[in-house]
Design a protein around this motif. Structure first.
Motif, mmCIF file in Angstrom:
data_model
loop_
_atom_site.group_PDB
_atom_site.id
_atom_site.type_symbol
_atom_site.label_atom_id
_atom_site.label_comp_id
_atom_site.label_asym_id
_atom_site.label_seq_id
_atom_site.Cartn_x
_atom_site.Cartn_y
_atom_site.Cartn_z
ATOM 1 N N TYR A 7 -2.412 -8.428 -0.863
ATOM 2 C CA TYR A 7 -3.206 -7.211 -1.075
ATOM 3 C C TYR A 7 -2.368 -6.195 -1.835
ATOM 4 N N ILE A 8 -3.004 -5.448 -2.725
ATOM 5 C CA ILE A 8 -2.304 -4.339 -3.378
ATOM 6 C C ILE A 8 -3.264 -3.158 -3.553
ATOM 7 N N ALA A 9 -2.769 -1.953 -3.293
ATOM 8 C CA ALA A 9 -3.525 -0.721 -3.553
ATOM 9 C C ALA A 9 -2.837 0.020 -4.702
ATOM 10 N N SER A 10 -3.454 1.093 -5.174
ATOM 11 C CA SER A 10 -2.913 1.743 -6.376
ATOM 12 C C SER A 10 -1.511 2.303 -6.152
ATOM 13 N N ALA A 11 -1.159 2.619 -4.913
ATOM 14 C CA ALA A 11 0.204 3.098 -4.648
ATOM 15 C C ALA A 11 1.235 2.026 -5.015
ATOM 16 N N MET B 23 4.451 1.276 -12.484
ATOM 17 C CA MET B 23 4.294 2.261 -13.565
ATOM 18 C C MET B 23 5.505 3.167 -13.689
ATOM 19 N N VAL C 265 -7.260 -6.177 -9.223
ATOM 20 C CA VAL C 265 -6.899 -4.764 -9.086
ATOM 21 C C VAL C 265 -6.065 -4.326 -10.307
ATOM 22 N N PHE D 281 -3.849 -2.990 -16.505
ATOM 23 C CA PHE D 281 -2.453 -3.441 -16.582
ATOM 24 C C PHE D 281 -2.209 -4.624 -17.519
ATOM 25 N N ASP E 252 0.848 -1.196 0.000
ATOM 26 C CA ASP E 252 0.000 0.000 0.000
ATOM 27 C C ASP E 252 0.883 1.244 0.000
ATOM 28 N N ALA E 253 0.307 2.402 0.267
ATOM 29 C CA ALA E 253 1.084 3.641 0.202
ATOM 30 C C ALA E 253 2.170 3.679 1.283
ATOM 31 N N LEU F 134 -8.543 -4.050 -13.202
ATOM 32 C CA LEU F 134 -9.414 -2.867 -13.177
ATOM 33 C C LEU F 134 -8.711 -1.647 -13.760
ATOM 34 N N LEU F 135 -7.400 -1.587 -13.587
ATOM 35 C CA LEU F 135 -6.647 -0.422 -14.071
ATOM 36 C C LEU F 135 -6.018 -0.647 -15.443
ATOM 37 N N LEU G 146 0.749 -0.309 -7.400
ATOM 38 C CA LEU G 146 0.773 -0.363 -8.861
ATOM 39 C C LEU G 146 1.576 0.805 -9.430
ATOM 40 N N GLY G 147 1.522 1.935 -8.731
ATOM 41 C CA GLY G 147 2.262 3.115 -9.164
ATOM 42 C C GLY G 147 3.763 2.867 -9.265
#
Lengths: 140, 115
Positions: B55-59, B65, B90, B96, B24-25, B93-94, B61-62
């Motif tokens: 678990y993974i949050a967008s931070a 990227m 996740v 990837f 996460d972040a 959804l984005l 995935l960032g």
């Protein structure tokens, strides 16, 4: 149960070190009311993204600020509200992320709002006085 | 409280990162540091084995990227393997899967680096 309302609240400092605690708080409520694992993991992610956005954007990483979180449910809906007193977010300026473009520009943020909208059934932003509220609803 | 860990190993010319726990972040900087070190040491063939990732949050995935373009421009790639269904969703959804090589298992990723 239909007709009965369950509401729980949590106040935390605006710091990413509390992310796991915030996720576990909403997951515990969702488990209590019998949501399935998929819905629970979606709620965990939505609250994570909303709380992270408050830390980074509303409070600009100032850990002395507070975030109030409320989760509630009745027989039809589960809702989560996060309240802060930082800079407000204007959802009208928000665009759906173009992943390829972001990679090229080395921009890594801006995906949280999109995810929240995908994961929850309704998302509202309200400002009352100094308080910003993001209210996210999942239909049960 | 540490709810994320990362370990690096080497198989032939490929660097493998085993990530475990919740990304996460708060924990994303650990992944970022590990990727940076690999790139600084000129390891551009990278596999991230997500078998222990819960678990993974967008931070999180960032981080992928931020480094994929650099690594590809240097002739390498960052390939992701062994994701559980929730984590894959996740990424999905984005969008990837159309831009990243997301594979069933590590062996597949190692083979694709050989070709």
């Amino acid at each position: 149960m239909a007709g009965t309302k369950e509401i729980q609240t949590l106040t935390v400092d605006a710091s990413t070190k509390h992310l796991a605690k915030v996720r576990d708080f909403v997951a515990a409520h969702a488990e209590q009311i019998g949501l399935d694992p998929k819905d629970i993991s979606e709620i965990r992610l939505a609250v994570d993204e909303a709380y992270t956005n408050i830390i980074k954007h509303a409070y600009k990483n100032n850990p002395n600020k507070k975030v109030n979180i409320e989760i509630g449910s009745d027989g039809e809906q589960l809702w989560i509200s996060l309240m802060d007193e930082g800079s407000s977010f204007d959802p009208s300026t928000y665009n759906e992320p173009d992943l390829m473009q972001r990679i090229k520009e080395k921009k890594r943020g801006g995906m949280g709002v999109y995810l929240i909208r995908k994961l929850m059934d309704q998302v509202q932003y309200n400002r009352k006085g100094q308080t910003n509220e993001i209210r996210m609803v999942k239909n049960l | 409280m540490k709810n994320f860990s990362i370990a690096t190993r080497q198989k032939q010319n490929v660097s493998i990162l085993d990530i475990k726990g919740e990304l996460d972040a708060h924990t994303a900087s650990q992944l970022e540091n590990a990727l940076k070190s690999l790139i600084d040491e000129q390891n551009y063939a990278i596999v991230v084995n997500c078998s222990g990732l819960d678990y993974i949050a967008s931070a999180g995935l960032g981080v992928f990227m931020a480094y994929i373009e650099d690594v590809r421009s240097l002739g390498g790639d960052i390939k992701l393997t062994n994701m559980n269904e929730r984590v894959y969703n996740v990424f999905d959804l984005l969008g990837f899967p159309s831009l990243y090589d997301i594979l069933e298992d590590e062996r597949e990723a190692l083979e694709s680096f050989e070709n």
